[in-house]
Design a protein around this motif. Structure first.
Motif, mmCIF file in Angstrom:
data_model
loop_
_atom_site.group_PDB
_atom_site.id
_atom_site.type_symbol
_atom_site.label_atom_id
_atom_site.label_comp_id
_atom_site.label_asym_id
_atom_site.label_seq_id
_atom_site.Cartn_x
_atom_site.Cartn_y
_atom_site.Cartn_z
ATOM 1 N N UNK A 118 0.823 -1.205 0.000
ATOM 2 C CA UNK A 118 0.000 0.000 0.000
ATOM 3 C C UNK A 118 0.859 1.257 0.000
ATOM 4 N N UNK A 119 1.923 1.254 0.798
ATOM 5 C CA UNK A 119 2.761 2.443 0.872
ATOM 6 C C UNK A 119 3.458 2.699 -0.455
ATOM 7 N N UNK A 120 3.953 1.638 -1.089
ATOM 8 C CA UNK A 120 4.653 1.798 -2.359
ATOM 9 C C UNK A 120 3.738 2.333 -3.435
ATOM 10 N N UNK A 121 2.484 1.885 -3.474
ATOM 11 C CA UNK A 121 1.560 2.288 -4.523
ATOM 12 C C UNK A 121 1.036 3.706 -4.346
ATOM 13 N N UNK A 122 1.112 4.236 -3.123
ATOM 14 C CA UNK A 122 0.563 5.564 -2.886
ATOM 15 C C UNK A 122 1.627 6.647 -2.892
ATOM 16 N N UNK A 123 2.885 6.269 -3.111
ATOM 17 C CA UNK A 123 3.941 7.270 -3.158
ATOM 18 C C UNK A 123 3.931 7.972 -4.503
ATOM 19 N N UNK A 124 4.385 9.216 -4.538
ATOM 20 C CA UNK A 124 4.439 9.978 -5.775
ATOM 21 C C UNK A 124 5.467 9.417 -6.737
ATOM 22 N N UNK A 125 5.339 9.792 -8.014
ATOM 23 C CA UNK A 125 6.212 9.255 -9.054
ATOM 24 C C UNK A 125 7.671 9.619 -8.829
ATOM 25 N N UNK A 126 7.930 10.772 -8.165
ATOM 26 C CA UNK A 126 9.299 11.226 -7.986
ATOM 27 C C UNK A 126 9.830 10.972 -6.581
ATOM 28 N N UNK A 127 9.058 10.261 -5.771
ATOM 29 C CA UNK A 127 9.514 9.911 -4.435
ATOM 30 C C UNK A 127 10.461 8.724 -4.516
ATOM 31 N N UNK A 128 11.446 8.656 -3.629
ATOM 32 C CA UNK A 128 12.355 7.514 -3.664
ATOM 33 C C UNK A 128 11.625 6.215 -3.363
ATOM 34 N N UNK A 129 12.079 5.122 -3.976
ATOM 35 C CA UNK A 129 11.452 3.833 -3.775
ATOM 36 C C UNK A 129 11.680 3.334 -2.358
ATOM 37 N N UNK A 130 10.719 2.600 -1.862
ATOM 38 C CA UNK A 130 10.881 1.951 -0.576
ATOM 39 C C UNK A 130 11.801 0.750 -0.744
ATOM 40 N N UNK A 131 12.275 0.237 0.359
ATOM 41 C CA UNK A 131 13.111 -0.947 0.311
ATOM 42 C C UNK A 131 12.223 -2.171 0.173
ATOM 43 N N UNK A 132 11.754 -2.404 -1.051
ATOM 44 C CA UNK A 132 10.848 -3.521 -1.319
ATOM 45 C C UNK A 132 11.525 -4.466 -2.302
ATOM 46 N N UNK A 133 11.080 -5.726 -2.356
ATOM 47 C CA UNK A 133 11.704 -6.703 -3.258
ATOM 48 C C UNK A 133 11.648 -6.249 -4.712
ATOM 49 N N UNK A 134 12.646 -6.688 -5.486
ATOM 50 C CA UNK A 134 12.754 -6.258 -6.870
ATOM 51 C C UNK A 134 11.542 -6.681 -7.685
ATOM 52 N N UNK A 135 10.953 -7.840 -7.394
ATOM 53 C CA UNK A 135 9.797 -8.304 -8.159
ATOM 54 C C UNK A 135 8.584 -7.427 -7.896
ATOM 55 N N UNK A 136 8.412 -7.043 -6.640
ATOM 56 C CA UNK A 136 7.285 -6.191 -6.283
ATOM 57 C C UNK A 136 7.440 -4.803 -6.897
ATOM 58 N N UNK A 137 8.650 -4.275 -6.832
ATOM 59 C CA UNK A 137 8.909 -2.942 -7.380
ATOM 60 C C UNK A 137 8.640 -2.916 -8.884
ATOM 61 N N UNK A 138 9.130 -3.950 -9.590
ATOM 62 C CA UNK A 138 8.897 -4.003 -11.034
ATOM 63 C C UNK A 138 7.404 -4.049 -11.348
ATOM 64 N N UNK A 139 6.679 -4.901 -10.643
ATOM 65 C CA UNK A 139 5.252 -5.069 -10.924
ATOM 66 C C UNK A 139 4.481 -3.772 -10.723
ATOM 67 N N UNK A 140 4.773 -3.066 -9.648
ATOM 68 C CA UNK A 140 4.093 -1.801 -9.364
ATOM 69 C C UNK A 140 4.363 -0.790 -10.469
ATOM 70 N N UNK A 141 5.632 -0.618 -10.841
ATOM 71 C CA UNK A 141 5.988 0.366 -11.871
ATOM 72 C C UNK A 141 5.489 -0.050 -13.245
ATOM 73 N N UNK A 142 5.570 -1.334 -13.547
ATOM 74 C CA UNK A 142 5.112 -1.833 -14.846
ATOM 75 C C UNK A 142 3.622 -1.565 -15.033
#
Length: 204
Positions: free
Chosen positions: A19-43
């Motif tokens: 939830x936190x990762x998906x609600x952050x702004x486009x220019x906010x630094x990424x959270x320390x989340x797994x690479x698979x999760x980060x890719x899926x959210x951005x994709x």
């Protein structure tokens, strides 16, 4: 794998991270989340269509579903990679090596970039074609082992893999929506938006 477990069953769900990762702004630094999760959210934010499969039989069914969904039964897939043709030879689809004869470009990739949800490709997939010379519809077949954190990491892996024979035409597929804004990523310069499906096979 982090988000894949949450999407497709298994593992403990970590609501706070997602939830936190998906609600952050486009220019906010990424959270320390797994690479698979980060890719899926951005994709998904880029507008891509994501199909995760844990076996090739599921990949086969996903291809059938995409073909049926878009009524592509009579449309050959434009494929440059002969190995990809062999891998999908038993599927009920036909192939062509002439781009103007197809509405669908079917390809592999070099890497999936978690940092911005893009797909790294090169001349091994595109030969000398520019992205705007390819069909609007794109299906990418990739595996989870191709996930990397950043474009820099992907480029280093390509250099290590190919040595002195570094492929040309290195670029990223990132624009999956017609109204996608301009990117400051130099690898997307001159690219065009695509209707993109990602078939992701678990291989780890």
């Amino acid at each position: 794998m982090g988000l894949f477990d949450k999407l497709f069953g298994g593992g403990k769900q970590k609501k706070v991270s997602k939830e936190t990762a998906e609600t952050r702004g486009a220019h906010m630094p990424d959270l320390n989340i797994p690479v698979d999760e980060k890719f899926t959210i951005h994709f998904k934010q880029n507008g891509g269509k994501f199909l995760y499969c844990d076996s090739f039989s599921e990949i086969s069914q996903a291809v059938k579903n995409i073909v049926n969904e878009n009524s592509w039964q009579e449309h050959p897939f434009y494929v440059m990679n002969p190995e990809l043709k062999k891998k999908f030879a038993k599927e009920n689809i036909s192939f062509t090596n002439i781009s103007r004869e197809s509405e669908v470009f079917f390809t592999t990739c070099e890497h999936l970039i978690a940092q911005n949800g893009s797909i790294l490709v090169c001349s091994n997939q595109l030969m000398d074609k520019k992205l705007n010379e390819l069909p609007y519809n794109v299906i990418v077949f990739a595996t989870t082992s191709q996930l990397v954190e950043s474009i820099g990491e992907g480029l280093k892996t390509i250099k290590k893999k190919y040595g002195h024979n570094i492929p040309a035409n290195i670029t990223t597929l990132k624009h999956f929506q017609a109204n996608e804004g301009n990117s400051d990523d130099f690898l997307t310069y001159g690219s065009s938006s695509k209707n993109l499906y990602l078939l992701l096979l678990e291989d780890l």
